[in-house]
Design a protein around this motif. Structure first.
Motif, PDB file in Angstrom:
ATOM      1  N   UNK A   1    -102.663  35.348 -30.495  1.00  0.00           N
ATOM      2  CA  UNK A   1    -103.602  36.283 -31.134  1.00  0.00           C
ATOM      3  C   UNK A   1    -103.380  36.291 -32.650  1.00  0.00           C
ATOM      4  N   UNK A   2    -102.116  36.302 -33.083  1.00  0.00           N
ATOM      5  CA  UNK A   2    -101.821  36.265 -34.516  1.00  0.00           C
ATOM      6  C   UNK A   2    -102.365  34.976 -35.140  1.00  0.00           C
ATOM      7  N   UNK A   3    -102.143  33.851 -34.441  1.00  0.00           N
ATOM      8  CA  UNK A   3    -102.617  32.557 -34.940  1.00  0.00           C
ATOM      9  C   UNK A   3    -104.131  32.553 -35.036  1.00  0.00           C
ATOM     10  N   UNK A   4    -104.814  32.992 -33.985  1.00  0.00           N
ATOM     11  CA  UNK A   4    -106.280  32.974 -33.974  1.00  0.00           C
ATOM     12  C   UNK A   4    -106.847  33.833 -35.101  1.00  0.00           C
ATOM     13  N   UNK A   5    -106.246  34.980 -35.337  1.00  0.00           N
ATOM     14  CA  UNK A   5    -106.701  35.847 -36.426  1.00  0.00           C
ATOM     15  C   UNK A   5    -106.491  35.169 -37.783  1.00  0.00           C
ATOM     16  N   UNK A   6    -105.337  34.566 -37.981  1.00  0.00           N
ATOM     17  CA  UNK A   6    -105.054  33.900 -39.254  1.00  0.00           C
ATOM     18  C   UNK A   6    -105.994  32.723 -39.480  1.00  0.00           C
ATOM     19  N   UNK A   7    -106.270  31.950 -38.429  1.00  0.00           N
ATOM     20  CA  UNK A   7    -107.205  30.830 -38.543  1.00  0.00           C
ATOM     21  C   UNK A   7    -108.608  31.319 -38.888  1.00  0.00           C
ATOM     22  N   UNK A   8    -109.015  32.417 -38.262  1.00  0.00           N
ATOM     23  CA  UNK A   8    -110.340  32.984 -38.549  1.00  0.00           C
ATOM     24  C   UNK A   8    -110.422  33.443 -39.997  1.00  0.00           C
ATOM     25  N   UNK A   9    -109.421  34.162 -40.476  1.00  0.00           N
ATOM     26  CA  UNK A   9    -109.423  34.641 -41.864  1.00  0.00           C
ATOM     27  C   UNK A   9    -109.447  33.471 -42.844  1.00  0.00           C
ATOM     28  N   UNK A  10    -108.641  32.465 -42.585  1.00  0.00           N
ATOM     29  CA  UNK A  10    -108.599  31.294 -43.454  1.00  0.00           C
ATOM     30  C   UNK A  10    -109.971  30.607 -43.489  1.00  0.00           C
ATOM     31  N   UNK A  11    -110.589  30.454 -42.307  1.00  0.00           N
ATOM     32  CA  UNK A  11    -111.893  29.793 -42.207  1.00  0.00           C
ATOM     33  C   UNK A  11    -112.993  30.600 -42.878  1.00  0.00           C
ATOM     34  N   UNK A  12    -112.962  31.915 -42.720  1.00  0.00           N
ATOM     35  CA  UNK A  12    -113.945  32.791 -43.374  1.00  0.00           C
ATOM     36  C   UNK A  12    -113.883  32.605 -44.890  1.00  0.00           C
ATOM     37  N   UNK A  13    -112.677  32.563 -45.432  1.00  0.00           N
ATOM     38  CA  UNK A  13    -112.504  32.394 -46.869  1.00  0.00           C
ATOM     39  C   UNK A  13    -112.949  31.002 -47.314  1.00  0.00           C
ATOM     40  N   UNK A  14    -112.542  29.971 -46.588  1.00  0.00           N
ATOM     41  CA  UNK A  14    -112.893  28.605 -46.983  1.00  0.00           C
ATOM     42  C   UNK A  14    -114.389  28.334 -46.856  1.00  0.00           C
ATOM     43  N   UNK A  15    -115.000  28.796 -45.767  1.00  0.00           N
ATOM     44  CA  UNK A  15    -116.417  28.498 -45.519  1.00  0.00           C
ATOM     45  C   UNK A  15    -117.347  29.556 -46.098  1.00  0.00           C
ATOM     46  N   UNK A  16    -116.757  30.626 -46.648  1.00  0.00           N
ATOM     47  CA  UNK A  16    -117.517  31.720 -47.254  1.00  0.00           C
ATOM     48  C   UNK A  16    -118.581  32.279 -46.308  1.00  0.00           C
ATOM     49  N   UNK A  17    -118.146  32.504 -45.069  1.00  0.00           N
ATOM     50  CA  UNK A  17    -119.038  33.050 -44.043  1.00  0.00           C
ATOM     51  C   UNK A  17    -118.207  33.941 -43.121  1.00  0.00           C
ATOM     52  N   UNK A  18    -118.568  35.215 -42.965  1.00  0.00           N
ATOM     53  CA  UNK A  18    -117.797  36.098 -42.082  1.00  0.00           C
ATOM     54  C   UNK A  18    -118.039  35.836 -40.595  1.00  0.00           C
ATOM     55  N   UNK A  19    -119.018  35.011 -40.271  1.00  0.00           N
ATOM     56  CA  UNK A  19    -119.330  34.713 -38.866  1.00  0.00           C
ATOM     57  C   UNK A  19    -118.691  33.377 -38.484  1.00  0.00           C
ATOM     58  N   UNK A  20    -117.469  33.467 -37.998  1.00  0.00           N
ATOM     59  CA  UNK A  20    -116.674  32.290 -37.622  1.00  0.00           C
ATOM     60  C   UNK A  20    -116.169  32.498 -36.199  1.00  0.00           C
ATOM     61  N   UNK A  21    -116.201  31.425 -35.390  1.00  0.00           N
ATOM     62  CA  UNK A  21    -115.651  31.507 -34.036  1.00  0.00           C
ATOM     63  C   UNK A  21    -114.707  30.331 -33.791  1.00  0.00           C
ATOM     64  N   UNK A  22    -113.761  30.544 -32.889  1.00  0.00           N
ATOM     65  CA  UNK A  22    -112.866  29.474 -32.458  1.00  0.00           C
ATOM     66  C   UNK A  22    -113.581  28.683 -31.379  1.00  0.00           C
ATOM     67  N   UNK A  23    -113.745  27.388 -31.598  1.00  0.00           N
ATOM     68  CA  UNK A  23    -114.409  26.541 -30.619  1.00  0.00           C
ATOM     69  C   UNK A  23    -113.411  25.810 -29.736  1.00  0.00           C
ATOM     70  N   UNK A  24    -112.321  25.329 -30.331  1.00  0.00           N
ATOM     71  CA  UNK A  24    -111.402  24.491 -29.561  1.00  0.00           C
ATOM     72  C   UNK A  24    -109.989  24.563 -30.133  1.00  0.00           C
ATOM     73  N   UNK A  25    -109.013  24.552 -29.233  1.00  0.00           N
ATOM     74  CA  UNK A  25    -107.610  24.381 -29.617  1.00  0.00           C
ATOM     75  C   UNK A  25    -107.063  23.241 -28.780  1.00  0.00           C
ATOM     76  N   UNK A  26    -106.374  22.300 -29.431  1.00  0.00           N
ATOM     77  CA  UNK A  26    -105.744  21.210 -28.687  1.00  0.00           C
ATOM     78  C   UNK A  26    -104.521  21.760 -27.946  1.00  0.00           C
TER      79      UNK A  26
END
Length: 129
Positions: free
Chosen positions: A27-52
């Motif tokens: 859960x901590x990882x998923x939240x951090x990845x979402x926050x990082x992606x929101x900042x990089x892609x400049x979009x608050x609507x981000x979802x996790x599609x896949x984890x290896x």
């Protein structure tokens, strides 16, 4: 690998074995990845599609501090693919590694939306001089 966030392992984060519960860590990882992606892609609507494959290598105990590291693997048309490592700052051991995580940028309709990004951007670069 850039380490962005630290978490302190508290009693409510433990499993019955008195080590860090894997679900809490994910859960901590998923939240951090979402926050990082929101900042990089400049979009608050981000979802996790896949984890290896998720590889648990060691654990942490109450009172330990864990550090979450993220790097960009590539930018897609509507996605960003990341890699992640979490390490125990007390023992310096890697707790978990995930080779690839794909996060997708969504539009108002909830469907994948092109983001137009091709490289990592830093806030200082967006603000100018």
């Amino acid at each position: 690998m850039r380490f962005h966030t630290r978490k302190w392992v508290k009693p409510e984060d433990l499993n019955p074995n008195h080590t860090l519960f894997g679900g809490r860590l994910l859960a901590w990882i998923d939240e951090e990845l979402a926050l990082y992606s929101i900042i990089q892609l400049e979009n608050p609507k981000i979802v996790t599609k896949h984890m290896s494959e998720i590889n648990f290598k060691s654990s942490a105990r109450q009172g330990d501090i864990v550090e979450i590291g993220i790097d960009v693997v590539r930018f897609g048309k509507t996605s960003i693919t990341l890699t992640c490592e979490v390490r125990n700052m007390m023992t310096r051991d890697t707790i978990i590694s995930i080779d690839t995580i794909t996060m997708v940028s969504l539009g108002e309709d909830g469907k994948p939306k092109p983001h137009g990004k091709t490289q990592i951007e830093y806030i200082k670069d967006r603000l100018g001089d």
